[in-house]
Design a protein around this motif. Sequence first.
Motif, short mmCIF file in Angstrom:
data_model
loop_
_atom_site.label_atom_id
_atom_site.label_comp_id
_atom_site.label_asym_id
_atom_site.label_seq_id
_atom_site.Cartn_x
_atom_site.Cartn_y
_atom_site.Cartn_z
N GLY A 142 0.77 -1.25 0.01
CA GLY A 142 0.09 0.15 -0.39
C GLY A 142 0.82 1.70 0.14
N SER A 143 0.74 2.09 -0.85
CA SER A 143 1.32 3.20 -0.18
C SER A 143 0.25 5.20 -0.61
CB SER A 143 1.61 4.10 -1.89
OG SER A 143 0.76 4.00 -3.31
N GLY A 144 -0.65 5.07 0.47
CA GLY A 144 -1.74 5.93 0.59
C GLY A 144 -1.15 6.80 2.23
N LEU A 145 -2.21 7.49 1.88
CA LEU A 145 -2.29 7.76 3.31
C LEU A 145 -1.53 7.04 4.90
CD1 LEU A 145 -2.14 11.00 5.13
CD2 LEU A 145 -4.19 10.98 5.18
N GLU A 146 -2.29 6.26 5.19
CA GLU A 146 -2.52 5.14 6.22
C GLU A 146 -1.01 4.27 6.17
OE1 GLU A 146 -3.70 5.11 9.02
OE2 GLU A 146 -5.74 5.31 8.63
N ALA A 147 -0.78 3.53 4.63
CA ALA A 147 0.84 3.29 4.59
C ALA A 147 1.96 4.56 5.40
CB ALA A 147 1.13 2.98 3.48
N SER A 148 2.05 5.99 4.56
CA SER A 148 2.82 6.78 5.02
C SER A 148 2.85 7.28 6.18
CB SER A 148 2.50 7.98 3.88
OG SER A 148 3.01 9.11 4.59
N MET A 149 1.99 7.03 6.80
CA MET A 149 1.37 7.60 8.31
C MET A 149 2.25 6.38 9.30
SD MET A 149 -0.58 10.04 9.57
CE MET A 149 -2.14 11.58 8.66
N HIS A 150 2.29 4.82 8.64
CA HIS A 150 2.73 3.63 9.64
C HIS A 150 3.68 3.85 9.86
CE1 HIS A 150 -0.82 2.61 10.40
NE2 HIS A 150 -0.66 1.06 11.11
N ILE A 151 4.75 4.27 8.62
CA ILE A 151 5.93 4.47 7.84
C ILE A 151 6.97 5.00 8.64
CG2 ILE A 151 6.51 3.32 6.34
CD1 ILE A 151 7.38 5.86 4.87
N ARG A 152 6.16 6.06 8.97
CA ARG A 152 6.97 7.35 10.18
C ARG A 152 6.55 6.99 11.69
NH1 ARG A 152 6.07 8.39 5.76
NH2 ARG A 152 7.24 10.62 3.89
N ALA A 153 5.80 6.55 12.31
CA ALA A 153 5.27 5.05 13.28
C ALA A 153 5.86 4.63 13.67
CB ALA A 153 3.65 5.23 13.34
N PHE A 154 6.74 3.48 12.85
CA PHE A 154 7.22 2.67 12.77
C PHE A 154 8.86 3.07 13.16
CE2 PHE A 154 4.64 -1.25 10.85
CZ PHE A 154 3.37 -0.70 11.72
#
Length: 334
Positions: free
Chosen positions: A135-147
């Motif tokens: 996935g490459s949407g908003l949720e995926a973008s948020m998650h990599i930063r959180a991780f």
Amino acid sequence: MTVNSQSPVFVSSAAAQEVFRWKDAIAALQAAYGQHLPARATPPRTVASLEKTWLRTLPAIPAGGRYFGAKLMGSNMGDAPPGIEYVIVLFDRTTNRIAAFIDANLVTGFRTAATSAAALDRIAPQKPARLAVIGSGLEASMHIRAFASVRELTEIVVFSPTPERREAFAAAATRDLGVPARGVGSAQEAVEGADIVLTAARSRDEKPILFGDWLKSGATVVSIGSTIPEQREIDISVVERSDLIICDTLEEVLEETGDMLAAHTAGIEFRHKAFSLSDLMSGACSEQLKQAKAPMFKSVGGGLQDIVVAELILTKALEAGLATPLPIDFETKR
């Protein structure tokens, strides 16, 4: 109209983005889920619907917090212009007044990723990790930063169906996080050799996009894309492989997501290895966690996440002068 000191304020998405910090939100969520809360304090989401119009409500009263409230979202999927708006309404325990209205579009992404990272921080090995993202949407973008705020990431490999989007995603990850990132042409290629696997994009035709035999031994899975019975994201083989399944909202994950319903229909037993996020944070499943070799976190979202993160954002926005006073005054019933 003169705004009194108890008049509510509005916090925009721009203000929320300016004051939000991943580590603060993750710590606040770990603390909130570590406290015992009766079910009535965090009731299930409700959905009102009529023809093509729907309204979803997620209420919660965190333990010890100053604020309580609910997130509302709704849409008419008929003749109205497409789109969904989200709002969180916070009440102040100390005044019994409505304290704030918060644009919850970005907040929803923040709280979902911060909750996943809060769980990941407890279930994934404490070591550098290669991250696969489907996935490459908003949720995926948020998650990599959180991780990235809870684990050192050695590489990010992303797959999504559109080459331009996955390449842009990888470029942004490298720019913002300083982590080598690249796009690949298939989900299986992305997952190969990964220590952590994030699925954040359910399939368009509601067929699974992640399979158990793709995963290396010891890999941790985070699944956030299948939240209702009609949606699919992970194959039943992933459910079967997982020896510990942490759910942010236990019954909703097990009984109302397409992935778990499909596993149940196939005869796969999973209730004995499924625990709530509260169980994880409080240590109630510590023995199972010690034994786990293939843990998974599965999320549908919940009101507690919204209110905990919204309180954090409101407090910081008020301190920074970024909350907009509203020229309104609600009548108090006494």
